[in-house]
Design an enzyme around this catalytic site. Structure first.
Site, PDB file in Angstrom:
ATOM      1  N   HIS A 157       0.857   0.804 -15.765  1.00  0.00           N
ATOM      2  CA  HIS A 157       1.870   1.665 -15.154  1.00  0.00           C
ATOM      3  C   HIS A 157       2.451   0.969 -13.932  1.00  0.00           C
ATOM      4  CE1 HIS A 157      -0.481   5.448 -16.774  1.00  0.00           C
ATOM      5  NE2 HIS A 157       0.171   4.809 -17.730  1.00  0.00           N
ATOM      6  N   GLU A 188      -0.754  -4.030  -5.678  1.00  0.00           N
ATOM      7  CA  GLU A 188      -0.023  -3.613  -4.475  1.00  0.00           C
ATOM      8  C   GLU A 188      -0.675  -2.333  -3.933  1.00  0.00           C
ATOM      9  OE1 GLU A 188       1.923  -4.077  -7.477  1.00  0.00           O
ATOM     10  OE2 GLU A 188       1.737  -6.179  -6.961  1.00  0.00           O
ATOM     11  N   GLU A 248      -1.305 -14.951  -9.747  1.00  0.00           N
ATOM     12  CA  GLU A 248       0.109 -14.914 -10.137  1.00  0.00           C
ATOM     13  C   GLU A 248       0.985 -15.777  -9.229  1.00  0.00           C
ATOM     14  OE1 GLU A 248       0.427 -10.654  -9.979  1.00  0.00           O
ATOM     15  OE2 GLU A 248       1.490 -10.677  -8.088  1.00  0.00           O
TER      16      GLU A 248
HETATM   17  C1  NOJ Z   1       2.809  -7.278  -9.708  1.00  0.00           C
HETATM   18  C2  NOJ Z   1       1.417  -7.368 -10.214  1.00  0.00           C
HETATM   19  O1  NOJ Z   1       0.573  -7.976  -9.272  1.00  0.00           O
HETATM   20  C3  NOJ Z   1       1.439  -8.139 -11.510  1.00  0.00           C
HETATM   21  O2  NOJ Z   1       0.138  -8.352 -11.974  1.00  0.00           O
HETATM   22  C4  NOJ Z   1       2.290  -7.413 -12.512  1.00  0.00           C
HETATM   23  O3  NOJ Z   1       2.383  -8.174 -13.681  1.00  0.00           O
HETATM   24  C5  NOJ Z   1       3.696  -7.182 -11.971  1.00  0.00           C
HETATM   25  N1  NOJ Z   1       3.636  -6.582 -10.684  1.00  0.00           N
HETATM   26  C6  NOJ Z   1       4.523  -6.287 -12.879  1.00  0.00           C
HETATM   27  O4  NOJ Z   1       3.971  -5.009 -12.870  1.00  0.00           O
HETATM   28 CA    CA Z   2       0.968  -8.311  -6.862  1.00  0.00          CA
END
Ligand code: NOJ
Ligand code: CA
Length: 696
Positions: free
Chosen positions: A411, A481, A505
């Site tokens: 989500h 977040e 990431e």
């Molecule tokens: C930021 C999240 O840290 C990441 O894991 C996710 O793929 C993207 N937002 C999209 O929701």
């Molecule tokens: Ca993130």
């Protein structure tokens, strides 16, 4: 679940309704006698405390005060009406999942009851443990009103001297910032703030986020953080002439009576002791009853893979449709790069089933991704129950179940919180009906309504609402977040993990090529002090070619495997693509073996920002895992294997190790005894992982 809690009165300093002598002091000493906190009024009747360890002052004169909307104080003119303590707090409790199964906590506790100049009663409670000191403030019920507005909490933590510090700016919206290493008096949050690097960021003061870590030249390590954050903004720590003082992320409207979160000061002779501390859990309330009536049995630690890294590499996309000039989706006009297709999800499920992963995360499965970020009006964009037409949410749930795998829902809210709040119940109910027991949530972007912040009171309440609503539906959470972890997982076992730092990431798309090479060894003793992190380790295709030519994973393969033991998360991802793992069967072999839930944890050695070596015994088994990560300078680590004795196996052990070799990862097997010492060479950005099991 076993819970033991008893309080035993050692000696009360005095008590009674009348105003006590203003020279009354509360002195508390840790069970091992090394730490003493003193709480008293100064000459202006301001409440303050100091902390000593081994006779040396670590926290100097530090006032505790507040600023309210309608009045100053409580500050000057305090009167002590009661001084309670020292008392002994002892608890032994079992964690349903965690870095360790059993926790023993002992503390000397006490509190000062005060009247401020307006005769409002408030109190400050202290807890002094072998691993540090914590305090919190309690505002009593008042006859004339049932709530007050706290504009600022001014609880000083004036560390003496000028220790080395590892910190990120006290951003009101994000923890996804590069750690700085300076002396305490060199902290400059504005200079360190890369305000263009992330999508939502707000730094208002020269303040740092918690947990923040400090090291004195004599080796004393200190971590500052908070515990049990509910219904209140988080604290950042503002640099002052004297040291640090709490700076709230916005004002707080609080109902009376109210207790603030604990402000925690963890003290240790070494970096590892900070990571082993259970202080935040000790200061949180015991587990609440499972609202589903199943004693939280549905909360399961797990290893997972997912349709995720391919979007971060830009190999595929979260969205399905092409967009028009205004950015709106042209429904029916697919661009052909959608990652979350039924076919691709089946491929990941098959891979998970073949290699022993319990879960498959699928991002981009629901409608809204064509225009989800980068503009203001984001309410109503995402729908958390409607799949894209090329994703068979029901069929896949059944298929996953038939393969013994669970789909993890996703989500992404794009920080349109009201839209998510309105759908919480429906979305979690759908998940539960499909057998999906875990969801990853996300809050990318500035919070709507504007003026609210990720780390302010309004969002702290929202995050908690997701935890409690999810619990009612038998759903566990992994929050990206997020608000930082303050130990509430002890009370709410369905809060499995969160992000809350620059994770893997950033290596895919972060500017400057990704995270710095010392990032992971810094996280190990900063962010990781807060609790589990969904860092998403396990990158195996380190060059990221051909998708991200400007970026590279700044570790070796051994450095990725070491993270599985060093970074704790009950939800542990193997982030890379199935086709990449299939090319590296030796690497994949370790991922198949590694556990995610532990009997005990022992930080064998480490230095903040340099390296970390950790041992953990798997929960319910006799395998003992060991893993290490290294920053830039190559090093030799020597680890005596005496920790194996904790398992109660007298004989010899087989030790399987995955190490960096000239041609990639190398797996070796040797026979060892608990009296042996393991000597390993760690490359720059390198690491290792492995496990020992009783020799047959
Ligand atoms: C930021 C999240 O840290 C990441 O894991 C996710 O793929 C993207 N937002 C999209 O929701
Ligand atoms: Ca993130």
């Amino acid at each position: 679940m076993k819970h033991l809690l008893w309080w035993c009165l050692l000696a009360a300093c005095t008590s009674g309704p009348a105003v006590l002598d203003s020279r009354t002091e509360l002195q508390l000493t840790s069970p091992d006698g090394r730490i003493t906190a003193t709480v008293a009024l100064d000459d202006s009747s301001i409440l303050y405390y100091t902390v000593k360890r081994d006779g040396n002052e670590v926290v100097g004169y530090s006032p505790i005060a507040f600023e309210f909307e309608d009045a100053m104080g409580p500050e000057r003119g305090q009167r002590i009406v009661e001084c309670v303590g020292p008392e002994l707090r002892v608890q032994d409790y079992e964690l349903p999942w965690g870095e360790q199964r059993w926790v023993h906590d002992e503390a000397q506790v006490g509190r000062m009851e005060l009247l401020d100049v307006w005769d409002h009663r408030w109190s400050v409670e202290f807890s002094v443990m072998d691993d540090g000191v914590a305090f919190r403030t309690h505002f009593h019920q008042r006859e004339e009103r049932d709530s007050i507005t706290v504009l600022e909490e001014l609880s000083a933590i004036n560390l003496t001297g000028n220790p080395e510090a590892w910190w990120i700016p006290g951003d009101w919206d994000s923890y996804e910032l590069v750690y700085q290493n300076t002396r305490l008096d060199e902290i400059d949050a504005f200079a360190a703030w890369d305000s263009t690097a992330i999508i939502s960021t707000t730094v208002k003061e020269n303040a740092i986020a918690t947990p923040a870590t400090f090291r004195y030249d004599d080796g004393l390590h200190v971590a500052l953080h908070e515990a049990a954050l509910y219904d209140y903004p988080e604290i950042t720590l503002k640099r002052t002439e004297r040291g640090l003082v709490t700076d709230l992320v916005g004002a707080a409207r609080i109902g009376l009576p109210f207790s603030t979160p604990w402000r925690t000061i963890t003290l240790s002779d070494d970096a590892g002791g900070l990571l082993e501390s259970t202080m935040a859990l000790d200061l949180n309330a015991p587990q609440v009853e499972d609202p589903t009536g199943q004693d939280w049995k549905w909360v399961r630690p797990m290893k997972y893979v997912g349709i995720w890294w391919e979007m971060h590499l830009d190999k595929s996309s979260w969205s399905l449709w092409n967009t028009d000039e205004q950015g709106a989706p042209i429904v029916g006009d697919a661009h052909g790069r959608h990652g979350a297709t039924t076919e691709n999800a089946r491929r990941y499920i098959d891979f998970a089933a073949a290699h022993g992963f319990d879960g498959v995360l699928v991002e981009g499965w629901n409608t809204g991704w064509e225009r989800w970020i980068g503009f203001d009006d984001r309410e109503g964009v995402f729908d958390f129950v409607t799949p894209y037409p090329d994703y068979d949410v029901r069929g896949l749930a059944l298929y996953a179940e038939s393969q013994g795998v669970q789909l993890i829902a996703h989500h992404e809210t794009s920080a349109a919180v009201t839209t998510y709040d309105a759908q919480l119940d429906t979305a979690y109910a759908q998940m539960a009906a499909l057998g999906q027991r875990a969801v990853k949530t996300g809050y990318v972007g500035p919070i709507i309504p504007r003026g609210e912040h990720h780390h302010g009171q309004w969002m702290v309440q929202h995050y908690q609402r997701t935890v409690e609503t999810a619990a009612r539906h038998g759903v566990a959470l992994n929050i990206h977040e997020p608000i930082k972890d303050t130990g509430i997982r002890r009370t709410w076992p369905n809060l499995l993990s969160r992000e809350g730092a620059r994770g893997q990431e950033f290596n895919a798309w972060g500017r400057n090529g990704g995270n710095p090479i010392d990032h992971n060894a810094t996280l190990a003793f900063t962010r990781m002090l807060a609790g589990p992190m969904d860092f998403t380790p396990g990158a195996v295709h380190l060059s990221l070619d051909p998708w991200r030519p400007a970026n590279r994973i700044p570790t070796t393969l051994g450095g990725q495997l070491g993270l599985y033991v060093v970074f704790y998360s009950p939800l542990q991802m193997a982030c890379d693509l199935p086709e990449h793992y299939e090319r590296e069967p030796v690497f994949l072999d370790f991922l198949e073996h590694v556990a995610v839930d532990w009997e005990w944890t022992d930080v064998l050695s480490g230095e903040v920002g340099e390296f970390a070596v950790v041992a953990r015994q798997e929960r319910g088994g006799d395998r003992v895992f060991i893993g290490g990560i290294n920053a830039e300078a190559p090093r030799t680590v020597e680890e005596p294997l005496g920790f194996l004795d904790r398992v109660g196996h007298d004989g010899r052990w087989e030790l399987l190790l995955w190490e960096d070799g000239a041609e990639g990862i190398v797996k070796t097997k040797r026979t060892v005894a608990a009296t042996d010492t393991l000597v390993l060479e760690l490359a720059s950005g390198g690491g290792f992982a492995g496990f020992a099991y009783p020799a047959p």
